[in-house]
Design a protein around this motif. Sequence first.
Motif, PDB file in Angstrom:
ATOM      1  N   TYR A  35      37.899  39.307  30.798  1.00  0.00           N
ATOM      2  CA  TYR A  35      38.319  39.808  32.095  1.00  0.00           C
ATOM      3  C   TYR A  35      39.650  39.178  32.491  1.00  0.00           C
ATOM      4  CZ  TYR A  35      33.549  41.516  33.087  1.00  0.00           C
ATOM      5  OH  TYR A  35      32.346  42.175  33.075  1.00  0.00           O
ATOM      6  N   ARG A  36      40.363  39.871  33.342  1.00  0.00           N
ATOM      7  CA  ARG A  36      41.562  39.324  33.964  1.00  0.00           C
ATOM      8  C   ARG A  36      41.347  39.300  35.476  1.00  0.00           C
ATOM      9  NH1 ARG A  36      47.119  42.537  33.261  1.00  0.00           N
ATOM     10  NH2 ARG A  36      46.102  43.922  34.782  1.00  0.00           N
ATOM     11  N   GLN A  37      41.739  38.207  36.074  1.00  0.00           N
ATOM     12  CA  GLN A  37      41.681  38.069  37.530  1.00  0.00           C
ATOM     13  C   GLN A  37      43.076  37.704  38.014  1.00  0.00           C
ATOM     14  OE1 GLN A  37      39.132  34.976  39.092  1.00  0.00           O
ATOM     15  NE2 GLN A  37      38.882  36.025  41.038  1.00  0.00           N
ATOM     16  N   SER A  42      40.241  40.798  42.360  1.00  0.00           N
ATOM     17  CA  SER A  42      38.918  40.751  41.741  1.00  0.00           C
ATOM     18  C   SER A  42      39.052  40.741  40.221  1.00  0.00           C
ATOM     19  CB  SER A  42      38.106  41.961  42.202  1.00  0.00           C
ATOM     20  OG  SER A  42      36.790  41.863  41.725  1.00  0.00           O
ATOM     21  N   LEU A  43      37.949  40.830  39.556  1.00  0.00           N
ATOM     22  CA  LEU A  43      37.948  40.810  38.097  1.00  0.00           C
ATOM     23  C   LEU A  43      38.080  42.218  37.545  1.00  0.00           C
ATOM     24  CD1 LEU A  43      36.217  38.224  39.040  1.00  0.00           C
ATOM     25  CD2 LEU A  43      35.436  38.206  36.670  1.00  0.00           C
ATOM     26  N   THR A  44      38.899  42.334  36.511  1.00  0.00           N
ATOM     27  CA  THR A  44      39.082  43.595  35.812  1.00  0.00           C
ATOM     28  C   THR A  44      38.749  43.393  34.349  1.00  0.00           C
ATOM     29  OG1 THR A  44      40.847  44.242  37.334  1.00  0.00           O
ATOM     30  CG2 THR A  44      40.704  45.424  35.234  1.00  0.00           C
ATOM     31  N   SER A  89      47.650  35.081  35.463  1.00  0.00           N
ATOM     32  CA  SER A  89      46.298  35.436  35.916  1.00  0.00           C
ATOM     33  C   SER A  89      45.329  34.365  35.457  1.00  0.00           C
ATOM     34  CB  SER A  89      45.837  36.770  35.315  1.00  0.00           C
ATOM     35  OG  SER A  89      46.628  37.848  35.727  1.00  0.00           O
ATOM     36  N   TYR A  91      42.115  34.254  33.097  1.00  0.00           N
ATOM     37  CA  TYR A  91      41.438  35.053  32.073  1.00  0.00           C
ATOM     38  C   TYR A  91      40.066  34.431  31.837  1.00  0.00           C
ATOM     39  CZ  TYR A  91      45.893  37.311  31.376  1.00  0.00           C
ATOM     40  OH  TYR A  91      47.054  38.025  31.579  1.00  0.00           O
ATOM     41  N   LEU A  92      39.048  35.264  31.958  1.00  0.00           N
ATOM     42  CA  LEU A  92      37.678  34.778  31.815  1.00  0.00           C
ATOM     43  C   LEU A  92      36.960  35.512  30.700  1.00  0.00           C
ATOM     44  CD1 LEU A  92      38.049  35.265  35.300  1.00  0.00           C
ATOM     45  CD2 LEU A  92      36.242  33.567  35.087  1.00  0.00           C
ATOM     46  N   PHE A 106      29.559  33.652  32.766  1.00  0.00           N
ATOM     47  CA  PHE A 106      30.999  33.525  32.659  1.00  0.00           C
ATOM     48  C   PHE A 106      31.428  32.126  32.263  1.00  0.00           C
ATOM     49  CE2 PHE A 106      32.770  37.498  34.282  1.00  0.00           C
ATOM     50  CZ  PHE A 106      31.629  38.096  34.772  1.00  0.00           C
ATOM     51  N   GLY A 109      37.127  29.988  32.774  1.00  0.00           N
ATOM     52  CA  GLY A 109      38.414  30.654  32.952  1.00  0.00           C
ATOM     53  C   GLY A 109      39.589  29.859  32.412  1.00  0.00           C
TER      54      GLY A 109
ATOM     55  N   GLN B  38      32.411  32.058  43.154  1.00  0.00           N
ATOM     56  CA  GLN B  38      33.490  31.394  42.413  1.00  0.00           C
ATOM     57  C   GLN B  38      34.091  30.320  43.305  1.00  0.00           C
ATOM     58  OE1 GLN B  38      37.022  33.752  41.463  1.00  0.00           O
ATOM     59  NE2 GLN B  38      37.183  32.735  39.466  1.00  0.00           N
TER      60      GLN B  38
END
Lengths: 115, 114
Positions: A35-37, A42-44, A89, A91-92, A106, A109, B38
Amino acid sequence: SAVISQKPSRDICQRGTSLTIQCQVDSQVTMMFWYRQQPGQSLTLIATANQGSEATYESGFVIDKFPISRPNLTFSTLTVSNMSPEDSSIYLCSVDKRVTYNEQFFGPGTRLTVL
Amino acid sequence: AQSVTQPDIHITVSEGASLELRCNYSYGATPYLFWYVQSPGQGLQLLLKYFSGDTLVQGIKGFEAEFKRSQSSFNLRKPSVHWSDAAEYFCAVSAGGGTYKYIFGTGTRLKVLA
């Protein structure tokens, strides 16, 4: 649950360079996700990485920019290529453990800053 | 298409006060619903989840959430907030049934006043 670690935890990179992020899980999992935040967002989902097959990318993300490896059931890497400041960003990575139904856990990150 | 809406970008409450964070989803069938937290500089931690059955689900850290099909909502609640609850909260939906993708809401940032 699952214990997930990511390396590096943060990095500052110059534009035009590439960074590879590692994700390690303490148990075997079929599905891993990246994911990218973006800042304040939010997370994408970038892509899904299954062991033994090519990663599946979401709309707006391409393999040339975000190549992914999944060499075994506990490890994956995401490379951010030819970076620009817009790639700054968190990254997760996450894993689907399917404890009951599909549940994702998760990692902490990787905070990336591109100058 | 699935979507998740968290109407409140920021919420501020006093320590000891009650809390409710709103989440509305759009999906044709009964989705799988999640709340994650978070903390600053941290990854996401699962607070609770709803798959089926009892519509009031209990989670960790004293949180609970109620699934209301008629309102397409899955609001997160806590009767008494602690200063350590200050964080970003994300609601997520999955279609389930082998569909593994999550759709996340935009998040609600909680500030707790001492």
